[in-house]
Design an enzyme around this catalytic site. Structure first.
Site, PDB file in Angstrom:
ATOM      1  N   ALA A 282       0.856  -1.198   0.000  1.00  0.00           N
ATOM      2  CA  ALA A 282       0.000   0.000   0.000  1.00  0.00           C
ATOM      3  C   ALA A 282       0.892   1.248   0.000  1.00  0.00           C
ATOM      4  O   ALA A 282       1.474   1.608  -1.020  1.00  0.00           O
ATOM      5  CB  ALA A 282      -0.922  -0.033   1.212  1.00  0.00           C
ATOM      6  N   ARG A 283       1.025   1.886   1.131  1.00  0.00           N
ATOM      7  CA  ARG A 283       1.928   3.007   1.349  1.00  0.00           C
ATOM      8  C   ARG A 283       2.548   2.839   2.729  1.00  0.00           C
ATOM      9  O   ARG A 283       1.926   2.275   3.637  1.00  0.00           O
ATOM     10  CB  ARG A 283       1.192   4.352   1.249  1.00  0.00           C
ATOM     11  N   GLU A 312      11.113   7.285   1.920  1.00  0.00           N
ATOM     12  CA  GLU A 312      11.705   6.643   0.755  1.00  0.00           C
ATOM     13  C   GLU A 312      12.621   7.626   0.033  1.00  0.00           C
ATOM     14  O   GLU A 312      12.261   8.788  -0.133  1.00  0.00           O
ATOM     15  CB  GLU A 312      10.608   6.147  -0.187  1.00  0.00           C
ATOM     16  N   HIS A 331      10.250  -0.193  -3.387  1.00  0.00           N
ATOM     17  CA  HIS A 331       9.046   0.342  -4.029  1.00  0.00           C
ATOM     18  C   HIS A 331       9.057   0.073  -5.538  1.00  0.00           C
ATOM     19  O   HIS A 331       8.740   0.958  -6.348  1.00  0.00           O
ATOM     20  CB  HIS A 331       8.903   1.841  -3.760  1.00  0.00           C
ATOM     21  N   ALA A 334       5.630  -3.230  -8.195  1.00  0.00           N
ATOM     22  CA  ALA A 334       4.646  -3.056  -9.267  1.00  0.00           C
ATOM     23  C   ALA A 334       5.291  -2.740 -10.602  1.00  0.00           C
ATOM     24  O   ALA A 334       4.611  -2.695 -11.627  1.00  0.00           O
ATOM     25  CB  ALA A 334       3.658  -1.951  -8.904  1.00  0.00           C
TER      26      ALA A 334
END
Length: 370
Positions: A282-283, A312, A331, A334
């Site tokens: 998610a975050r 980040e 990150h 995706a």
């Protein structure tokens, strides 16, 4: 692949008239629509965008965009534009009716720099954070890339689950030590996953896990109904405390909103059993990272597979780097080779809808945050 000459930036005469389309949205006169590609994109995808309709004029100058650090990088390293380059970029911004991605150079000034802009197609499923830094013209619509990242994030979630359930850290350790030690391991099948967030990503994670014999519970927004194949029980975000003690795999895939920030804190982490694995796609702000570090350090969790973090890039001094019960992904879970092709599929479909005056897919709703 060279771009065809008709896709290169050039001046065209565009009538100033507009007509009112669906839901009172202003659509530009479809005799010509100037589409600015504001993010690096492969030539074949640029060509596909231009081929949607003869009335589309593509504006694409990759030499004025950030330098990609890897494939499908939509942020990149910022360029230092000279005076002439900056003049050209501002001219493109001023001409754009539609844009693929926000302006990288001065998103906070898009209201002034993009006076014709009526629609932005984002390259991310979660646009709230990006839009918080942007100031768009009144009435400009934003659509997201929701659906693009479901499969790769489900693959990452499965990788994280198997990594800890099948004891991969221990296997790697014994391999380095050249130890032939036979042992039993648990199965993933028969475990219970609690998937928090039931959008396109949560639906795909549910599909993948349930296909492997995992019992999947899902948590969504209060008051919403969800039809998610493979989900055996649904609850609200507000009901997590009752489900966490029986959760083996806690998978977070919610958008970051006022309701989901800090959703998983010390109280929730203490409710999880020691066998539980937390997976966050998610975050970072959805989880209290300090509380998570303490839980992992004290072995109150079996492990955590993390693609997102509170800060980040993850600072080098973060304890998460050195923990054997943590899998760190920068990150990029995706980000796959097929990402730009899938974004282009959504954008070209939306372009056809835009020109036809039909509803756009993945329209961002500011009041919901996604």
């Amino acid at each position: 692949m060279r771009l065809p000459s008709w896709l290169m930036c050039r001046d065209v005469n565009i009538p100033a008239e507009c007509h009112t389309g669906l839901r009172g949205q202003e659509f530009m006169d479809t005799s010509a629509v100037e589409v600015l590609i504001a993010s690096p994109l492969e030539a074949e995808h640029v060509a596909a965008i231009g081929a949607v309709d003869p009335r589309i004029r593509v504006l694409y100058s990759p030499e004025l965009l950030p330098v990609p650090r890897y494939g499908a990088d939509h942020e990149g390293r910022s360029r230092d534009l000279g005076a002439e380059q900056l003049r050209r970029w501002r001219e493109l911004l001023a001409r754009a009716d539609v844009a693929l991605d926000l302006d990288w150079w001065a998103p906070e000034a898009m209201r002034d720099n993009c006076p014709r802009l009526r629609w932005v197609q984002g390259t991310s499923a979660g646009m709230a954070g990006h839009l918080a830094r942007a100031d768009l013209p009144d009435g400009a619509v934003v659509t997201t890339a929701a659906g693009v990242h479901g499969v790769p994030l489900a693959e990452f979630a499965l990788t994280g689950a198997l990594h800890f359930v099948k004891g991969v850290p221990g296997l790697r350790h014994r391999q380095r030590e050249r130890q032939w030690t036979r042992q039993i391991t648990p199965m993933l099948a028969g475990r219970r996953a609690l998937v928090v967030g039931l959008g396109a990503i949560g639906r795909e994670i549910t599909r993948v896990f349930s296909a492997l014999g995992v019992e999947v519970w899902g948590a969504g927004r209060p008051g919403r109904s969800y039809d998610v194949p493979g989900m055996t029980r649904r609850l609200d975000y507000t009901e997590l405390s009752g489900a966490l003690p029986a959760t083996d795999l806690l998978v977070l895939c919610v958008p970051l909103t006022a309701d989901t920030g800090g959703l998983i804190g010390e109280t929730e982490l203490r409710l999880l059993p020691p066998r539980a694995v937390l997976i966050n796609v998610a975050r970072g702000s959805v989880v209290d990272e300090d509380a998570l570090i303490c839980a992992l350090r004290d072995r109150r969790l079996a492990g955590a597979a993390l693609d997102v973090f509170a800060v980040e890039p993850l600072p080098r001094e973060s304890p998460l780097w050195g923990m054997d019960n943590v899998m760190v992904s920068p990150h990029t879970a995706a980000t796959v080779a097929e990402e730009n092709a899938r974004i282009t599929e959504i954008f070209t479909d939306n372009l056809r809808r835009w020109i036809d005056g039909r509803p756009l897919r993945n329209r961002f709703e500011p009041d919901r945050g996604y």
